[in-house]
Design a protein around this motif. Structure first.
Motif, PDB file in Angstrom:
ATOM      1  N   LEU A 139      -0.761  21.467 -31.678  1.00 56.98           N
ATOM      2  CA  LEU A 139      -0.721  20.157 -32.325  1.00 56.98           C
ATOM      3  C   LEU A 139      -1.693  19.185 -31.687  1.00 56.98           C
ATOM      4  N   SER A 185       3.013  14.513 -26.584  1.00 54.62           N
ATOM      5  CA  SER A 185       2.962  15.949 -26.835  1.00 54.62           C
ATOM      6  C   SER A 185       3.726  16.755 -25.802  1.00 54.62           C
ATOM      7  N   ASP A 210       7.991  17.638 -39.625  1.00 54.73           N
ATOM      8  CA  ASP A 210       7.296  16.847 -40.643  1.00 54.73           C
ATOM      9  C   ASP A 210       6.148  17.624 -41.271  1.00 54.73           C
ATOM     10  N   ARG A 211       5.387  18.344 -40.452  1.00 57.96           N
ATOM     11  CA  ARG A 211       4.279  19.123 -41.007  1.00 57.96           C
ATOM     12  C   ARG A 211       4.798  20.274 -41.859  1.00 57.96           C
ATOM     13  N   HIS A 243       9.509  14.674 -29.752  1.00 54.91           N
ATOM     14  CA  HIS A 243       8.304  14.380 -30.534  1.00 54.91           C
ATOM     15  C   HIS A 243       7.705  15.650 -31.103  1.00 54.91           C
ATOM     16  N   GLU A 257       7.347  16.464 -35.087  1.00 52.50           N
ATOM     17  CA  GLU A 257       6.051  16.694 -35.733  1.00 52.50           C
ATOM     18  C   GLU A 257       6.011  18.053 -36.425  1.00 52.50           C
ATOM     19  N   ARG A 298      -0.828   9.645 -27.013  1.00 55.19           N
ATOM     20  CA  ARG A 298      -0.521  10.806 -27.848  1.00 55.19           C
ATOM     21  C   ARG A 298      -0.325  12.051 -26.978  1.00 55.19           C
TER      22      ARG A 298
END
Length: 417
Positions: free
Chosen positions: A97, A160, A172-173, A165, A169, A156
């Protein structure tokens, strides 16, 4: 051979799925940024009008800006390499990611542009006694922009390495590609509705089989638009036999051509082979990565069942809409509405096997994980289609058997709720 129901038609916006997403290469971006810095460095010192400042002071500013931005960026990128290594070692080596985030190489391109501008402007000023205030102003604006982007990248990177988080992610992806590939028949997900156009016409007879002629590669994406155009020109139907995310070996069958003659190289050019899976067209990647994180957490070396429970939370979020969605292979029509391409997609059993079975088989000695798995199955069963409930009931019976034999107290507590 019957074609599956149509999913994508000329009236729906599905470019994010049927067109491969080709990220701009990092090298090209850096060349563009360096070229812009070079042009600005040549033009701005030649401005004669407006407010002028001493050239020596401008050169000092350019040196400080160029070296300062380069030093900060070097330090940050060195730290980021450690972050990537830590995330791969603690979550999954397939997790990319942050490593593939465009922000990383765009920031590097910006730093290159600032450095080139500073050097070029310093040389362009040369022996001038004065220089336009636009030169140091531009240098400061570029430096401020670079530092803001460095801070964003640093934040960010810190995210990660946070489990919540990463799971959010991935969820969501995964949800984004699932909604595009498997829209709900009643439009309950707020996205496209599968058209109720009745049964699709049967496909013509198979005229040829396209085999993979290159080296071993992974099907990362497929250019479905290109395949539709090729099939339309030949008045044929191309049935892609390998789903995105499959590894192809030399000689493997890639597709079948029905009813016409399509050159093999035209079909193969539409298949994007890479060494890693990408989210753009791969509905199973999110499940694979979530299972990886859960399996690593349940390994004897780590023994962190709470992380596996959080993984099951994300898996349930993805399974619930799938339980009532239109699954199975899909066909893509051409401009006239006739089926031109058939795309193979994972089925209900595939998602359960990837996202649930592997993880639960490793959780036999983790009662809190089995209890969460039981809760997941019951909740998904409530919204699942009738024909998909037997698969859930089979797994529910296995979980109950494991709990009754190994952890009867947890089973009694779960059934009393």
């Amino acid at each position: 051979m019957d074609a599956p129901p149509m999913l994508f038609g000329p009236d729906r916006s599905a470019d994010r799925v049927v067109r491969p997403r080709r990220a701009l290469r990092a090298g090209v971006t850096q060349v563009v940024a360096a070229a812009l810095g070079f042009v600005l460095g040549l033009l701005l010192p030649e401005i004669d009008g407006g407010y002028q400042v001493a050239a020596e002071r401008v050169v000092d500013v350019l040196k400080v800006v160029g070296l300062g931005v380069l030093s900060v960026a070097t330090l940050i990128f060195s730290v980021l390499f450690l972050v990537v290594q830590w995330a791969a070692g603690n979550f999954s080596h397939r997790l990319q990611l942050f490593r593939t985030d465009p922000m990383v190489w765009r920031l590097f391109a910006l730093v290159v542009g600032v450095l080139v501008f500073s050097v070029t402007a310093t040389l362009a000023i040369g022996t001038h006694r004065t220089a336009s205030v636009a030169v140091p102003a531009t240098a400061l604006v570029l430096a401020a922009t670079a530092l803001v982007q460095v801070r964003r990248l640093q934040l960010r990177a810190l995210k990660s390495i946070q489990l919540a988080h990463v799971l959010a992610e991935l969820r969501d992806r995964g949800r984004e590609v699932l909604r595009a590939m498997y829209p709900l028949p009643d439009g309950g997900d707020g996205h496209d509705v599968v058209p109720g156009s009745g049964p699709a016409p049967p496909l013509p007879d198979v005229t040829s089989t396209v085999v993979w002629a290159g080296d071993t590669a992974l099907v990362a994406q497929v250019d479905w638009v290109r395949l539709v155009r090729v099939a339309e020109r030949a008045d044929a139907v191309v049935v892609v036999k390998v789903p995105v995310g499959t590894t192809l070996y030399p000689g493997d069958a890639v597709a079948q051509v029905c009813g016409g003659a399509v050159p093999d190289d035209e079909v193969l050019r539409a298949v994007v082979g890479e060494i890693e899976r990408t989210f753009h067209q791969d509905p199973g990647l999110a499940f694979r990565l979530l299972a990886d994180i859960g399996l690593r957490a349940l390994s004897p070396a780590i023994n962190d069942p709470a992380t596996a429970v959080q993984v099951l939370d994300a898996v349930e979020d993805l399974l619930r809409p799938l339980a009532r969605a239109e699954l199975g292979d899909r066909s893509i029509p051409g401009a006239t509405g006739a089926v031109r391409v058939v795309m193979r997609l994972p089925a209900w059993e595939d998602f359960l096997r990837i996202g649930f079975d592997d993880l639960c088989r490793a959780a036999s000695d983790a009662p809190m994980v089995l209890s969460r798995a039981r809760h997941l199955l019951l909740r998904v069963r409530e919204v699942a289609r009738e024909e998909r409930r037997p698969d859930l009931d089979e797994r529910l019976a296995w979980v109950d058997a494991e709990l009754s034999v190994r952890h009867p107290a947890f089973l009694r507590e779960a059934t009393d709720r």
